[in-house]
Design a protein around this motif. Structure first.
Motif, PDB file in Angstrom:
ATOM      1  N   SER A  99      -6.824  -9.386   1.290  1.00 28.77           N
ATOM      2  CA  SER A  99      -6.934  -8.985   2.678  1.00 28.77           C
ATOM      3  C   SER A  99      -5.654  -9.249   3.446  1.00 28.77           C
ATOM      4  CB  SER A  99      -8.091  -9.738   3.335  1.00 28.77           C
ATOM      5  OG  SER A  99      -7.843 -11.122   3.297  1.00 28.77           O
TER       6      SER A  99
ATOM      7  N   SER B 160      -3.281  -7.278   6.831  1.00 30.59           N
ATOM      8  CA  SER B 160      -2.465  -6.081   6.994  1.00 30.59           C
ATOM      9  C   SER B 160      -1.565  -6.225   8.208  1.00 30.59           C
ATOM     10  CB  SER B 160      -3.349  -4.843   7.146  1.00 30.59           C
ATOM     11  OG  SER B 160      -4.097  -4.907   8.341  1.00 30.59           O
TER      12      SER B 160
ATOM     13  N   SER C 281       0.797  -1.223   0.000  1.00 27.04           N
ATOM     14  CA  SER C 281       0.000   0.000   0.000  1.00 27.04           C
ATOM     15  C   SER C 281       0.834   1.279   0.000  1.00 27.04           C
ATOM     16  CB  SER C 281      -0.954  -0.001   1.190  1.00 27.04           C
ATOM     17  OG  SER C 281      -0.244  -0.243   2.390  1.00 27.04           O
TER      18      SER C 281
ATOM     19  N   THR D 196      -0.734  -3.004   3.645  1.00 25.28           N
ATOM     20  CA  THR D 196      -1.618  -4.007   3.060  1.00 25.28           C
ATOM     21  C   THR D 196      -1.042  -4.362   1.695  1.00 25.28           C
ATOM     22  OG1 THR D 196      -3.038  -2.324   2.069  1.00 25.28           O
ATOM     23  CG2 THR D 196      -3.709  -3.169   4.228  1.00 25.28           C
TER      24      THR D 196
END
Length: 188
Positions: A165, A167, A124, A149
């Protein structure tokens, strides 16, 4: 009176995501030449038929009710062919150390399920790791507390999964400082 043409079709799936596979056709009562083969919603044009066969490059998708018209007659056969991209990554897990000191780095472990390795992984914050295997580490050095993430995972076949999904929040603590002062002795 012309004979009604027949058409049979089979597909070869693309070997990489976003590339074409092919549809092979076999015909009877279709003279050599260039034809249009229609299917639900569209058609293949300029299909060169030679000795009762032809091939057409096509992306992944569904091609229902394939038909050809030759000598004024349309085939009554209407085969269906579905071409499918290779399976891409389906899940990923990100794990790693949760607390580091400012100026340090830590490793985040990426585990990928599905697809064909090696993988290119984008986090991310824009960190990118290329050609890694599932279970490999990505080194990160955040300047402040950062939640990572996985933005995308692309496998060796060019198949990309996004919105995966998992993190890890890496907390960055400042390095403590110490100040000292002294008093000179008054006598030896």
């Amino acid at each position: 009176v012309n004979n009604v043409p027949t058409i049979a079709a089979s597909g070869t799936n693309p070997t990489s995501c976003g590339t074409n596979g092919s549809i092979g056709f076999t015909f009877t009562n279709v003279p050599d030449g260039t034809y249009t083969i229609s299917y639900d919603g569209s058609s293949f044009t300029n299909v060169a038929v030679e000795s009762g066969s032809a091939s057409k490059s096509a992306p992944a998708g569904t091609y229902n009710n394939l038909r050809i018209t030759a000598n004024g007659c349309t085939s009554t056969d209407d085969p269906d062919v579905t071409l499918t991209d290779p399976s891409g990554p389906t899940t990923s897990v990100l794990a790693g150390t949760a607390t580091i000191c400012k100026g340090s780095s830590t490793n985040l472990t990426v585990t990928v399920t599905g697809g064909t390795g090696p993988f290119d992984v984008v986090l991310s914050d824009g960190t990118t790791a290329t050609d890694i295997a599932s279970g490999d580490n990505i080194s990160v050095s955040p300047a402040s507390t950062t939640t990572y993430t996985i933005t995308s995972v692309t496998d060796a076949n060019g198949c990309t999964s996004t919105g995966l999904s998992g993190s890890v929040t890496v907390t960055v603590n400042n390095v403590p400082t110490i100040a000292a002062s002294g008093t000179n002795p008054t006598s030896c």
